[in-house]
Design an enzyme around this catalytic site. Structure first.
Site, PDB file in Angstrom:
ATOM      1  N   CYS A   1       0.853  -1.181   0.000  1.00  0.00           N
ATOM      2  CA  CYS A   1       0.000   0.000   0.000  1.00  0.00           C
ATOM      3  C   CYS A   1       0.891   1.235   0.000  1.00  0.00           C
ATOM      4  CB  CYS A   1      -0.951   0.096   1.188  1.00  0.00           C
ATOM      5  SG  CYS A   1      -2.144  -1.226   1.257  1.00  0.00           S
TER       6      CYS A   1
ATOM      7  N   ARG B   1       3.847  -0.329  -4.797  1.00  0.00           N
ATOM      8  CA  ARG B   1       3.537  -0.878  -3.477  1.00  0.00           C
ATOM      9  C   ARG B   1       2.176  -1.576  -3.431  1.00  0.00           C
ATOM     10  NH1 ARG B   1       6.859   1.285   0.444  1.00  0.00           N
ATOM     11  NH2 ARG B   1       5.360   0.669   2.019  1.00  0.00           N
TER      12      ARG B   1
ATOM     13  N   TRP C   1      -2.793  -2.563  -1.719  1.00  0.00           N
ATOM     14  CA  TRP C   1      -2.541  -3.994  -1.878  1.00  0.00           C
ATOM     15  C   TRP C   1      -3.440  -4.666  -0.856  1.00  0.00           C
ATOM     16  CZ3 TRP C   1      -0.748  -8.183   0.996  1.00  0.00           C
ATOM     17  CH2 TRP C   1      -0.391  -9.321   0.255  1.00  0.00           C
TER      18      TRP C   1
ATOM     19  N   ASN D   1      -1.866   1.852   5.762  1.00  0.00           N
ATOM     20  CA  ASN D   1      -0.991   0.806   5.238  1.00  0.00           C
ATOM     21  C   ASN D   1      -0.629  -0.068   6.415  1.00  0.00           C
ATOM     22  OD1 ASN D   1       1.116  -0.721   4.165  1.00  0.00           O
ATOM     23  ND2 ASN D   1       2.603   0.942   4.304  1.00  0.00           N
ATOM     24  N   GLY D   2      -1.024  -1.337   6.366  1.00  0.00           N
ATOM     25  CA  GLY D   2      -0.711  -2.239   7.478  1.00  0.00           C
ATOM     26  C   GLY D   2      -1.898  -3.127   7.787  1.00  0.00           C
TER      27      GLY D   2
ATOM     28  N   GLU E   1      17.005 -18.098  -7.616  1.00  0.00           N
ATOM     29  CA  GLU E   1      16.631 -16.726  -7.950  1.00  0.00           C
ATOM     30  C   GLU E   1      16.078 -16.646  -9.380  1.00  0.00           C
ATOM     31  OE1 GLU E   1      15.988 -14.175  -6.431  1.00  0.00           O
ATOM     32  OE2 GLU E   1      16.246 -12.491  -7.796  1.00  0.00           O
TER      33      GLU E   1
ATOM     34  N   LYS F   1      12.322 -15.341 -10.298  1.00  0.00           N
ATOM     35  CA  LYS F   1      12.063 -14.230 -11.240  1.00  0.00           C
ATOM     36  C   LYS F   1      11.061 -14.680 -12.302  1.00  0.00           C
ATOM     37  CE  LYS F   1      13.221 -11.508  -9.448  1.00  0.00           C
ATOM     38  NZ  LYS F   1      13.980 -11.375  -8.253  1.00  0.00           N
TER      39      LYS F   1
ATOM     40  N   GLU G   1       7.469 -14.930 -10.901  1.00  0.00           N
ATOM     41  CA  GLU G   1       6.873 -13.631 -10.580  1.00  0.00           C
ATOM     42  C   GLU G   1       6.396 -12.890 -11.808  1.00  0.00           C
ATOM     43  OE1 GLU G   1       8.985 -11.242  -7.172  1.00  0.00           O
ATOM     44  OE2 GLU G   1      10.481 -12.085  -8.495  1.00  0.00           O
TER      45      GLU G   1
ATOM     46  N   HIS H   1      16.940 -36.902  -7.059  1.00  0.00           N
ATOM     47  CA  HIS H   1      16.146 -37.324  -5.897  1.00  0.00           C
ATOM     48  C   HIS H   1      14.688 -36.930  -6.030  1.00  0.00           C
ATOM     49  CE1 HIS H   1      19.812 -38.551  -3.862  1.00  0.00           C
ATOM     50  NE2 HIS H   1      20.348 -37.456  -4.375  1.00  0.00           N
TER      51      HIS H   1
ATOM     52  N   LYS I   1       5.662  -4.436  -3.909  1.00  0.00           N
ATOM     53  CA  LYS I   1       7.007  -4.310  -3.377  1.00  0.00           C
ATOM     54  C   LYS I   1       6.920  -3.910  -1.913  1.00  0.00           C
ATOM     55  CE  LYS I   1      11.359  -3.062  -5.275  1.00  0.00           C
ATOM     56  NZ  LYS I   1      11.692  -4.395  -5.748  1.00  0.00           N
TER      57      LYS I   1
HETATM   58  C1  F6R Z   1      11.411 -10.869  -5.480  1.00  0.00           C
HETATM   59  C2  F6R Z   1      11.202  -9.854  -4.489  1.00  0.00           C
HETATM   60  C3  F6R Z   1      10.864 -10.263  -3.107  1.00  0.00           C
HETATM   61  C4  F6R Z   1      11.732  -9.488  -2.116  1.00  0.00           C
HETATM   62  C5  F6R Z   1      11.301  -9.808  -0.679  1.00  0.00           C
HETATM   63  C6  F6R Z   1      12.186  -9.133   0.342  1.00  0.00           C
HETATM   64  O1  F6R Z   1      11.675 -10.338  -6.727  1.00  0.00           O
HETATM   65  O2  F6R Z   1      11.278  -8.688  -4.778  1.00  0.00           O
HETATM   66  O3  F6R Z   1      11.011 -11.625  -2.942  1.00  0.00           O
HETATM   67  O4  F6R Z   1      13.064  -9.836  -2.322  1.00  0.00           O
HETATM   68  O5  F6R Z   1       9.978  -9.388  -0.492  1.00  0.00           O
HETATM   69  O6  F6R Z   1      12.134  -7.758   0.216  1.00  0.00           O
HETATM   70  P1  F6R Z   1      13.245  -6.828   0.858  1.00  0.00           P
HETATM   71  O7  F6R Z   1      14.533  -7.152   0.215  1.00  0.00           O
HETATM   72  O8  F6R Z   1      12.776  -5.443   0.569  1.00  0.00           O
HETATM   73  O9  F6R Z   1      13.258  -7.131   2.325  1.00  0.00           O
END
Ligand code: F6R
Length: 611
Positions: free
Chosen positions: A2, A27, A73, A99-100, A484, A488, A491, A507, A606
């Site tokens: 948010c 966000r 969000w 937000n929260g 990773e 990616k 996502e 396995h 994010k």
């Molecule tokens: C993946 C991604 C998330 C963040 C995770 C941690 O692309 O962006 O998995 O890595 O939410 O976020 P931070 O690094 O901000 O604590």
């Protein structure tokens, strides 16, 4: 999660807030809304993006010099117009954004319903708002007092902004566990989840702390604790430029951020790495170097991509420093009763510095006596402030929801810390140390070289975009890179992908291999290379499609694979910073080829400031 924006001052609030919401849309983008004070209180809100809100308000009265805006969000209640913020109180006089999560909202709601309150949404926010209004009406007090009383009875995390039709030009704000920045202009104030909404207006900001309440008017910023005592605001200077939060000609922020990596890694090394003098200078680490050297163990705590950086660091620290390392998901660590012993050092890794689980995990560990070092990107963020020491990653604002440049910068910082400790501790010989320092300085140019293969990677994305599943394999330092790469792809393209240590394939996951399964194998030249080549052969024997990352000149491995992406040779300790880049591009171009909005992948946001 948010985004919140507020403005009070001589300007029309609407354009300032809408522009701010667009910058904070990373966000959350389930709905957007705005409340404006102009004698009366006007609230407009809409399910969908900020652009849907703009369509909604065409022709409406948008005047007002004080206002608040929100991009959501969803947590409590599905994305809908009714659940969009701002919410209006029962009397219609108050409007609030949040937000929260208010954890005890159910009980509060029950109490309010018993008193005759009715609710128009399913949100915890509307409950808190009416709770505040009830206190205000019953106690015949102002909004500030009502908010303070209410927050003492609330559990959970919040940043809230409120305006009151009866208190012109005033925004009341409070935070616990979610970020809030107040920008100080000339006769005006700006509020935001981060500083991006205020960048063109002011460089002077105050980061509000937990349990603080702000009374914000055009000419006045009063900061108090919940005990009603005044606090002197600590004004800091921002060093972010507007260009850093714009796409600068790229189609997406994610692509811009992938392409920024030669520069961001360079920025991260700059002033710290001295390849000629053979030194690494990191002042926030220096004062804890002794404790790190003597540590019984280092615990890396993080989530998501940052957790993957922690996994790479585990290999690096154990190899170079001979210190036992454990890597923990913050969300698990915080609810266990972890054994923290004297001499344990915690390294918290976070791009945003606001991830709720990571923040609480380090606070718990701190309470048990651990030393906390933060490897954080956002300057002044909660995790940075909760840490004893640490190092910023200096990657600049990361706006694409999928983390890219933050990961490579985290690896650069963690590698420097490991090299410094290994050198001080004497667990690395001087030749290797000097060679690694020199090679570390070359990483930006090697990443630059990888970026030149983008057209080839775009073709591969086109070729494999219709696959239902992907498998990613890697070993040793490159095993977390496989994780990773898979994250990616999931996502951004919504293709199911799993990362595995290459040897684990036998396995279980090998059962998935057939002619329809693309397997991305990180097969660069390192200690495990010949073993990974055997794994490639096992996949080929079962007709799987192999897309391998190979080192320049490795024609023998290339001959075994369906497709290859060539990366420059690098020491295996430094290789992940380079080998992850083509995997970021593969995910990006696959998402684009499938027609998705890669900067705003579905269901994600994010900065995960809720549990
Ligand atoms: C993946 C991604 C998330 C963040 C995770 C941690 O692309 O962006 O998995 O890595 O939410 O976020 P931070 O690094 O901000 O604590």
């Amino acid at each position: 999660m948010c985004g919140i924006v507020g403005y009070t001052g001589p300007k029309e609030a609407y354009p300032v807030i809408i522009k701010g919401l667009k910058r904070l849309e990373y966000r959350g983008y389930d709905s957007a809304g705005i409340a404006l004070l102009d004698g009366s209180l006007k609230v407009y809100k809409k399910k969908g993006r900020v652009s849907d809100l703009e369509d909604e308000v065409v022709g409406k009265d948008l005047h007002g010099h004080t206002g608040i805006g929100h991009t959501r969000w969803a947590t409590h209640g599905e994305p809908s117009d009714a659940n969009a913020h701002p919410h209006r109180s029962s009397t219609g006089k108050l409007a609030m954004i949040h937000n929260g999560i208010i954890e005890n909202y159910a009980q509060l709601k029950k109490d309010l319903i018993n008193k005759g309150y009715q609710f128009k949404s399913d949100t915890d926010t509307e409950v808190l708002l009416n709770f505040i209004e009830e206190i205000k009406e019953n106690n015949h007090c102002g909004l500030e007092e009502a908010v303070r009383v209410a927050l003492k009875r609330v559990t959970g995390a919040y940043v809230i902004l409120l305006i009151d039709a009866e208190e012109p030009d005033t925004i009341i704000a409070a935070r616990k566990g979610s970020p809030l920045v107040i920008g100080i202009g000339k006769g005006e104030h700006f509020l935001g989840s981060d500083a991006s909404p205020m960048l063109e207006y002011t460089k002077e900001v105050v980061y509000v702390n937990d349990y603080e309440l702000a009374i914000v008017r055009p000419d006045e910023l009063i900061l108090k604790n919940l005990g009603n005592e005044k606090i002197t605001p600590y004004v800091q200077k921002l060093d972010i430029e507007l260009a850093a939060i714009e796409k600068s000609g790229y189609d997406h922020f994610m692509l811009k951020e992938i392409f920024e990596q030669p520069q961001t890694i360079f920025d991260c090394l700059r002033g710290r790495l001295d390849t000629l003098g053979g030194t690494i200078t990191m002042s926030g680490i220096q004062q804890y170097a002794d404790q790190i050297m003597k540590a019984n163990r280092i615990v890396m705590i993080a989530c998501g991509t940052s957790w993957h950086a922690g996994l790479v660091a585990e290999y690096i620290f154990e190899e170079l420093c001979r210190i036992n390392v454990e890597v923990e998901y913050a969300s698990e660590f915080r609810y266990r009763n972890p054994v923290i012993q004297p001499g344990d050092v915690i390294i918290a890794i976070s791009q945003s510095g606001e991830t709720a689980d990571t923040l609480v995990a380090i606070e718990n560990a701190k309470a048990k006596g651990a030393i906390i070092l933060g490897v954080v990107n956002v300057v002044g963020s909660s995790i940075a402030r909760a840490s004893h020491g640490g190092a910023y990653t200096h990657a600049g604002p990361e706006i694409g929801v999928a983390s890219t440049k933050a990961f490579t910068a985290q690896l650069a910082v963690l590698t420097m810390i490991a090299l410094k400790i290994a050198h001080d501790k004497g667990t690395i010989d001087q030749d290797r140390y000097m060679r690694l320092l020199a090679e570390l300085a070359e990483v930006p140019s090697k990443v630059e070289k990888v970026l030149k293969t983008k057209d080839k990677i775009r073709d591969l994305a086109e070729k494999y975009k219709d696959a239902r599943d992907f498998l990613y394999l890697g070993r040793g330092f490159n095993f977390p890179v496989a994780l990773e790469g898979a994250l990616k792809l999931k996502e951004i393209s919504y293709i199911h992908a799993e990362g595995y240590p290459a040897a684990e394939m036998k396995h279980g996951p090998i059962a998935l291999v057939d002619e329809n399964l693309p397997v991305v194998v990180v097969a660069t030249k390192d200690t495990y290379h010949h073993k990974v080549v055997s794994n490639i052969q096992e996949i080929k024997a079962r007709k799987g499609k192999v897309i391998a990352l190979i080192t320049e000149g490795d024609t023998a491995t290339a001959a075994l694979c369906d497709d290859v992406i060539i990366v420059p040779e690098a020491d295996e300790i430094l290789a992940p910073m380079i080998s992850v880049v083509p995997l970021q591009l593969l995910a990006y171009y696959t998402g684009v080829a499938k027609g998705y909005d890669v900067d705003k992948p579905r269901n994600l946001a994010k900065s995960v400031t809720v549990e």
